[in-house]
Scaffold this active site. Structure first.
Site, PDB file in Angstrom:
ATOM      1  CD  GLU A   1      39.132  39.305  46.959  1.00  0.00           C
ATOM      2  OE1 GLU A   1      37.978  39.217  46.553  1.00  0.00           O
ATOM      3  OE2 GLU A   1      39.927  38.337  46.922  1.00  0.00           O
TER       4      GLU A   1
ATOM      5  CB  THR B   1      34.843  40.141  47.723  1.00  0.00           C
ATOM      6  OG1 THR B   1      35.365  39.783  46.441  1.00  0.00           O
ATOM      7  CG2 THR B   1      35.766  41.144  48.387  1.00  0.00           C
TER       8      THR B   1
ATOM      9  CE  LYS C   1      27.206  34.032  40.796  1.00  0.00           C
ATOM     10  NZ  LYS C   1      28.154  35.070  40.356  1.00  0.00           N
ATOM     11  CG  ASP C   2      33.749  31.877  46.040  1.00  0.00           C
ATOM     12  OD1 ASP C   2      33.119  30.898  45.556  1.00  0.00           O
ATOM     13  OD2 ASP C   2      34.853  31.755  46.596  1.00  0.00           O
ATOM     14  CG  MET C   3      33.901  33.974  40.566  1.00  0.00           C
ATOM     15  SD  MET C   3      34.360  35.372  39.505  1.00  0.00           S
ATOM     16  CE  MET C   3      34.841  34.529  38.016  1.00  0.00           C
TER      17      MET C   3
ATOM     18  CG  ASP D   1      28.550  41.413  44.281  1.00  0.00           C
ATOM     19  OD1 ASP D   1      27.795  40.516  43.886  1.00  0.00           O
ATOM     20  OD2 ASP D   1      29.760  41.215  44.542  1.00  0.00           O
TER      21      ASP D   1
HETATM   22  N1  SAH Z   1      35.643  43.404  38.300  1.00  0.00           N
HETATM   23  C1  SAH Z   1      36.619  43.056  39.264  1.00  0.00           C
HETATM   24  C2  SAH Z   1      36.918  41.597  39.159  1.00  0.00           C
HETATM   25  C3  SAH Z   1      36.413  40.851  40.320  1.00  0.00           C
HETATM   26  S1  SAH Z   1      35.742  39.316  39.910  1.00  0.00           S
HETATM   27  C4  SAH Z   1      37.834  43.915  39.056  1.00  0.00           C
HETATM   28  O1  SAH Z   1      37.905  44.552  38.029  1.00  0.00           O
HETATM   29  O2  SAH Z   1      38.703  44.003  39.930  1.00  0.00           O
HETATM   30  C5  SAH Z   1      35.125  38.829  41.370  1.00  0.00           C
HETATM   31  C6  SAH Z   1      36.063  38.302  42.441  1.00  0.00           C
HETATM   32  O3  SAH Z   1      35.406  38.586  43.657  1.00  0.00           O
HETATM   33  C7  SAH Z   1      36.272  36.809  42.418  1.00  0.00           C
HETATM   34  O4  SAH Z   1      37.521  36.449  42.932  1.00  0.00           O
HETATM   35  C8  SAH Z   1      35.112  36.259  43.271  1.00  0.00           C
HETATM   36  O5  SAH Z   1      35.490  35.205  44.142  1.00  0.00           O
HETATM   37  C9  SAH Z   1      34.634  37.456  44.086  1.00  0.00           C
HETATM   38  N2  SAH Z   1      33.210  37.850  43.888  1.00  0.00           N
HETATM   39  C10 SAH Z   1      32.675  38.973  44.440  1.00  0.00           C
HETATM   40  N3  SAH Z   1      31.376  39.082  44.104  1.00  0.00           N
HETATM   41  C11 SAH Z   1      31.055  38.024  43.329  1.00  0.00           C
HETATM   42  C12 SAH Z   1      29.860  37.579  42.673  1.00  0.00           C
HETATM   43  N4  SAH Z   1      28.711  38.256  42.743  1.00  0.00           N
HETATM   44  N5  SAH Z   1      29.921  36.456  41.938  1.00  0.00           N
HETATM   45  C13 SAH Z   1      31.067  35.752  41.841  1.00  0.00           C
HETATM   46  N6  SAH Z   1      32.219  36.116  42.430  1.00  0.00           N
HETATM   47  C14 SAH Z   1      32.236  37.242  43.186  1.00  0.00           C
END
Ligand code: SAH
Length: 243
Positions: free
Chosen positions: A16, A89, A172-174, A198
Site C-alpha cells: 500500500e 485500504t 472498515k479497516d484494521m 472490497d
Molecule cells: N489478505 C491480505 C491481507 C490484508 S488484511 C494479504 O494477503 O495481503 C487487510 C488490510 O487492509 C488491513 O491493513 C486493513 O486495514 C485493510 N483492509 C482492507 N479491507 C478491509 C476490510 N474489509 N476489513 C478490514 N480491513 C481491511
C-alpha cells in the site's frame, strides 16, 4: 523536541505504501524507529511516512491495531507532527454508496469489535476518537466523508455490522482507531484517508475482492494522498499545515 510542522502518514502494508511514497517523492532509504520493533520511517521536508514493517516471526506486514499504535507512538515522539493521517485500504459499504476505488476521509473514528457491555467501558470500547475537521478539503477533492471503523478482523460478523450501521461507517479497516487513540493522548490532530478495496456487504468474499482490486485501489490511494497533502500544506519555509 519542537513540532516539525509536517504531516505524518501512518500505514500498515508495504504494497500500500509503495505507490504513496512514489507519489510523494519519499524515495530516501527507510530508517528504523526502534531496535525492537520493525517500524520504519521515510522523510522529506514536506511530509513523513511510517510503516509498521514485517512481523519478525511470521514475515508478513504487521497489520492490525497493536503495531499501528506502537508505530504511531514512535513516529510522533521522533517528529512531533502537526497532523497524523492513517492511510490505507479499507472495506466499503454498497448500501452507503461505497464502490471500489472510492476515497474516504474520516469525520469520526470508532472501534466496532470492542464489545464491553459494562457501563462506562461500553463508550471506552467504541472509542469515538477526535478527528480533525477537514471536510471542506475532502469535499473539494471529491472524497467521501464519514465514519472510519476499526477492528482486528478482515471479516465482519453480524455484531460488528450492526455496530458499523449504528454510526453509518463508510470505511472498515484494521488500524485507524488505534492511531487515533495515540494521537488523542498527544493532542495531535488526526484523520484517516482510506481507499475501498472490497465491499463488506456484497456476496463476494472480502479476501478475493481485496486481492483483485488491490492494485487499482493503491494507485488511487497514492494520487489521493498526494492531492490531499498538497492542499493541506503550504509550500514555504516549513510547509506549515493549513487546517
Ligand atoms: N489478505 C491480505 C491481507 C490484508 S488484511 C494479504 O494477503 O495481503 C487487510 C488490510 O487492509 C488491513 O491493513 C486493513 O486495514 C485493510 N483492509 C482492507 N479491507 C478491509 C476490510 N474489509 N476489513 C478490514 N480491513 C481491511
Amino acid at each position: 523536541m519542537p513540532p516539525s510542522g509536517r504531516p505524518l502518514i501512518v500505514m500498515a502494508m508495504e504494497a500500500e505504501a509503495a505507490p504513496v511514497r512514489s507519489a510523494l517523492n519519499l524515495e530516501t532509504p527507510a530508517e528504523k524507529l526502534h531496535p525492537a520493533f520493525s517500524s520504519k520511517i521515510w522523510e522529506s521536508p514536506r511530509v513523513c511516512l511510517v510503516l509498521n514493517g514485517e512481523d519478525r516471526r511470521y514475515g508478513v506486514d504487521s497489520i492490525a491495531s497493536q503495531p499501528a499504535a506502537i508505530t504511531s507512538l514512535l513516529a510522533i515522539e521522533r517528529d512531533r507532527p502537526s497532523l497524523v493521517i492513517s492511510a490505507g485500504t479499507a472495506g466499503g459499504f454498497v448500501n452507503r454508496g461505497g464502490h471500489i476505488g472510492q476515497v474516504c476521509l474520516a469525520d469520526s473514528c470508532y472501534f466496532h469489535d470492542r464489545r464491553i457491555p459494562l457501563e462506562a467501558f461500553d463508550a471506552y470500547g467504541n472509542g469515538n476518537y477526535p478527528v480533525v475537521d477537514l471536510g471542506d478539503v475532502g469535499t473539494s477533492l471529491g472524497f467521501q466523508l464519514g465514519a472510519v471503523s476499526t477492528g482486528n478482523a478482515l471479516d465482519a460478523p453480524e455484531a460488528d455490522l450492526a455496530k458499523m450501521d449504528s454510526y453509518q461507517a463508510v470505511a472498515k479497516d484494521m488500524e485507524a482507531a488505534a492511531v487515533a487513540w495515540v494521537c488523542e493522548q498527544f493532542d495531535i490532530p488526526f484523520t484517516a484517508l482510506k481507499v475501498i478495496t472490497d465491499l463488506v456487504d456484497s456476496d463476494e468474499s472480502t479476501a478475493e475482492q481485496f486481492v483483485s482490486n488491490f492494485e487499482i485501489a493503491t494507485q488511487r490511494l497514492g494520487d489521493a494522498t498526494k492531492e490531499f497533502i498538497e492542499l493541506i500544506t503550504t509550500e514555504g519555509e516549513d510547509y506549515a499545515i493549513r487546517t
